[in-house]
Design a protein around this motif. Structure first.
Motif, PDB file in Angstrom:
ATOM      1  N   ASN A 176      -5.490  -1.914  -2.822  1.00 28.72           N
ATOM      2  CA  ASN A 176      -5.277  -0.466  -2.914  1.00 28.72           C
ATOM      3  C   ASN A 176      -6.471   0.246  -2.274  1.00 28.72           C
ATOM      4  OD1 ASN A 176      -4.043   1.917  -3.530  1.00 28.72           O
ATOM      5  ND2 ASN A 176      -4.575   1.893  -5.699  1.00 28.72           N
ATOM      6  N   PHE A 177      -6.651  -0.005  -0.967  1.00 25.45           N
ATOM      7  CA  PHE A 177      -7.832   0.441  -0.238  1.00 25.45           C
ATOM      8  C   PHE A 177      -7.797   1.943   0.050  1.00 25.45           C
ATOM      9  CE2 PHE A 177      -4.638  -1.415   2.616  1.00 25.45           C
ATOM     10  CZ  PHE A 177      -4.305  -0.320   3.399  1.00 25.45           C
ATOM     11  N   ASP A 178      -8.955   2.471   0.398  1.00 26.90           N
ATOM     12  CA  ASP A 178      -9.035   3.841   0.904  1.00 26.90           C
ATOM     13  C   ASP A 178      -8.649   3.826   2.377  1.00 26.90           C
ATOM     14  OD1 ASP A 178      -9.928   4.910  -1.510  1.00 26.90           O
ATOM     15  OD2 ASP A 178     -12.023   4.424  -1.044  1.00 26.90           O
ATOM     16  N   TYR A 179      -7.689   4.658   2.728  1.00 23.20           N
ATOM     17  CA  TYR A 179      -7.161   4.586   4.088  1.00 23.20           C
ATOM     18  C   TYR A 179      -8.215   4.831   5.173  1.00 23.20           C
ATOM     19  CZ  TYR A 179      -4.569   5.322   8.334  1.00 23.20           C
ATOM     20  OH  TYR A 179      -4.144   5.235   9.637  1.00 23.20           O
ATOM     21  N   LEU A 218     -11.476  -5.582   2.048  1.00 22.09           N
ATOM     22  CA  LEU A 218     -10.780  -4.463   1.401  1.00 22.09           C
ATOM     23  C   LEU A 218      -9.943  -4.936   0.221  1.00 22.09           C
ATOM     24  CD1 LEU A 218      -9.481  -2.437   4.499  1.00 22.09           C
ATOM     25  CD2 LEU A 218     -11.506  -1.972   3.101  1.00 22.09           C
ATOM     26  N   TRP A 221       0.810  -1.218   0.000  1.00 23.18           N
ATOM     27  CA  TRP A 221       0.000   0.000   0.000  1.00 23.18           C
ATOM     28  C   TRP A 221       0.847   1.272   0.000  1.00 23.18           C
ATOM     29  CZ3 TRP A 221      -1.331   4.352   2.850  1.00 23.18           C
ATOM     30  CH2 TRP A 221      -2.539   4.959   2.494  1.00 23.18           C
ATOM     31  N   HIS A 279       1.358   4.313  -2.988  1.00 23.45           N
ATOM     32  CA  HIS A 279       0.990   5.697  -2.738  1.00 23.45           C
ATOM     33  C   HIS A 279       2.200   6.621  -2.663  1.00 23.45           C
ATOM     34  CE1 HIS A 279      -2.781   3.680  -1.792  1.00 23.45           C
ATOM     35  NE2 HIS A 279      -3.372   4.840  -1.944  1.00 23.45           N
TER      36      HIS A 279
END
Length: 591
Positions: A387-390, A384, A321, A325
């Motif tokens: 590449n999840f939304d934090y 999840l 992750w 990012h």
């Protein structure tokens, strides 16, 4: 009869007892803080430590496993013996010795003389010295606190102790990121002044609690079968995670198979021996207490569910992750700790609060609700994408932290309240042993799931990704790299592609087009490739964690609303110690 601290021979005596319980809390808090800082600061500083002793990340898996698991293995095997010896010869005495040994281990780690393989082995050995000291303190801290605090304040005291432990995790993450930047040795030096202060303070201020005199002997055969069996069994599990010959794991190794069989035989023989010896160190009679039995089983299953989760979550952040990012591999260990803070925050918020509330209303529903929250958080994490939304990830971590806080302190309070004063040392050792054993087995279980998945899924994913990146000529040389080596290189803060490319012949590297080289060495190619092989095993692990948490919740719900050994009389009466015989058939739940 042990007196309540608010009774005695006058106001001066009562005041001294009141003051003493806070002294005990301060000393045990220093110990918990120091041990916690040491754990998180070591984890977050592993890249700097391995760099400092010049260890190749692609060949360091065996050292990494032993740095991570050796400490837990030693504490798991020694806690029970330490608890029993403390009941025999003095909890405070062994607690003080443990503080000093842990501090000595920190000094030795700071002074690690060699580099390379020798340096790695020295670090592992000195971590084991720390583990011996931690075994003495872990097996006694809850017992000493229970001795010092009355029944209606123990949850609060244990909660504050837990908050110190979790605060230490946060401080360790920050200190590790700062100190490792200057020198990897400083991450071990930071524990030394705290350890010296705690050792001196404990020696000067802690007092032994008078216990009923009981003729006791060293349980020689119990120690041999338990310590030997658990040590051999856990060593077998540890080596099963290491490559054997051409196999990525060692489950087929004769050493592993022999260790598992011999260890299992000794562990099966242990309860048989304990039921027959004159003075057993493992008080099987304690399991006749329903609260003690169910709460310890729930604690073991909870440890089994979450023991390996911290490392898997950190691997997810560091290996996938964060690079996706834009974070450099060198910075991912520090930022992984920062992004894990919601988990710690949930602990810090709920640990003391649940302890205080469980003093008033009992432990059952707080512990049970906490386990249900943990199960929910596991299911959220399993849903999840890589590449999840934090914010969603942070909420799942916060729920897990709140759940662990709700479960941990009330569960410990329930266990310690359920046993008579003279057995608190061995009870604390039994509780800690079960939880530490669960943590070690959990790490082995989930590492096995991940490694098996990577072994089968990573090579075809790697071949597909290399072809898509325009570098099919690298399929053969890069496939020779063990998938676990690439994964743990990412865990240690290295870009695995760079680490792999430097091992290849220059003629092979020169044949790669500049565009393909840019793709391969970027921050997204390897994490995306790894994710497709890593996520299926991670989801399986999360589902297993949820299932174990639900089973633990059912067991926790059966413990009863309140069971405190030193409650006597009708509801609302002042607690007072009542030395009920351990085998008394009427000793059961007090609703």
């Amino acid at each position: 009869m042990e007196k309540n601290e608010t009774t005695g021979n006058g106001p001066g005596t009562a005041r001294k007892r009141i003051d003493y319980k806070w002294i005990v809390l301060s000393i045990t808090t220093i110990e918990m803080f120091m041990v916690s800082v040491n754990g998180s600061i070591t984890l977050i500083s592993l890249p700097a430590i391995f760099n400092g002793i010049n260890i190749d990340p692609l060949t360091s898996f065996q050292y990494l496993i032993w740095v991570l698991m050796g400490y837990s293995l030693v504490t798991a095997t020694l806690l029970l013996s330490c608890g029993r010896l403390s009941d025999m010869y003095g909890r405070v005495k062994f607690y003080n010795i443990g503080f000093a040994i842990f501090t000595l281990g920190s000094i030795l780690l700071f002074l690690t003389p060699d580099k390379g393989d020798a340096g790695a082995l020295e670090i592992i050995a000195f971590r084991i010295v720390q583990a011996v000291g931690a075994s003495f303190t872990f097996s006694n801290s809850a017992a000493i606190l229970t001795d010092a605090f009355p029944a209606d304040e123990r949850g609060k005291a244990l909660g504050l102790n837990t908050m110190a432990f979790l605060s230490g995790q946060f401080v360790g993450l920050i200190l590790g990121g700062i100190l490792a930047f200057y020198n990897w040795r400083y991450v071990f030096l930071v524990s030394v002044p705290v350890g010296i202060l705690g050792t001196v303070w404990a020696y000067l201020k802690l007092k032994e609690t008078p216990l009923p005199k009981r003729a006791r002997k060293i349980d020689v055969w119990g120690n041999i079968t338990f310590v030997g069996g658990l040590t051999i069994f856990l060593i077998g599990i540890t080596y099963a995670l290491l490559p054997y010959g051409k196999d990525p794991m060692g489950w087929g190794s004769p050493l592993v198979l022999a260790s598992l069989v011999i260890g299992a035989i000794l562990l099966v023989a242990f309860p048989v021996i304990e039921s027959r010896v004159e003075d057993p160190m493992f008080r099987l009679g304690l399991f006749k207490i329903r609260v003690f039995s169910l709460a310890n089983t729930a604690g073991f299953l909870s440890a089994l569910a979450r023991g390996g989760m911290m490392f898997l979550l950190i691997m997810l952040l560091q290996g996938i992750w964060l690079p996706l990012h834009g974070y450099s591999y060198e910075s991912t260990p520090f930022w992984a700790g920062v992004f894990m803070l919601p988990l710690t925050a949930g602990f810090v918020i709920m640990g003391p609060l649940s302890g205080w509330l469980s003093d008033k209303y009992g432990s059952r529903w707080f512990a049970t609700s906490g386990l249900l929250l943990i199960a929910v958080s596991f299911l959220m994490l399993a849903s999840l994408p890589y590449n999840f939304d934090y914010p969603v990830f942070a909420i799942a971590l916060l729920i897990m932290g709140l759940g662990n806080g709700m479960f941990g302190t009330p569960n410990i309070a329930a266990i310690m309240n359920s046993v008579p004063p003279e057995d608190r040392g061995v009870a604390s050792g039994m509780r800690s042993m079960l939880q530490n054993s669960g943590m070690v087995i959990s790490m082995a279980l989930f590492f096995t799931i991940v490694i098996v998945s990577l072994t089968h899924l990573f090579p075809p994913e790697l071949a597909t990704s290399l072809t898509g990146a325009g570098a099919p000529d690298l399929i053969a040389p890069m496939s020779a790299i063990p998938p676990t080596g690439a994964l743990f290189a990412a865990f240690l803060g290295y870009n695995p592609v760079h680490a792999i490319l430097v091992t290849l012949p220059q003629s092979v590297v020169a044949a790669i087009s500049p565009a393909a080289m840019t793709t391969l060495t970027g921050t997204s190619w390897f994490p995306t490739t790894l994710a497709h092989a890593f996520m299926p095993s991670l989801r399986i692990s999360f589902y297993i964690g949820a299932l174990l948490s639900l089973i633990a919740a059912v067991l926790s719900s059966l413990t009863g609303s309140r069971f405190v050994h030193d409650i006597h009389g009708k509801q609302g009466e002042k607690p007072g110690e009542v030395p009920v015989p351990i085998d008394d058939p009427g000793w059961d739940i007090i609703e």
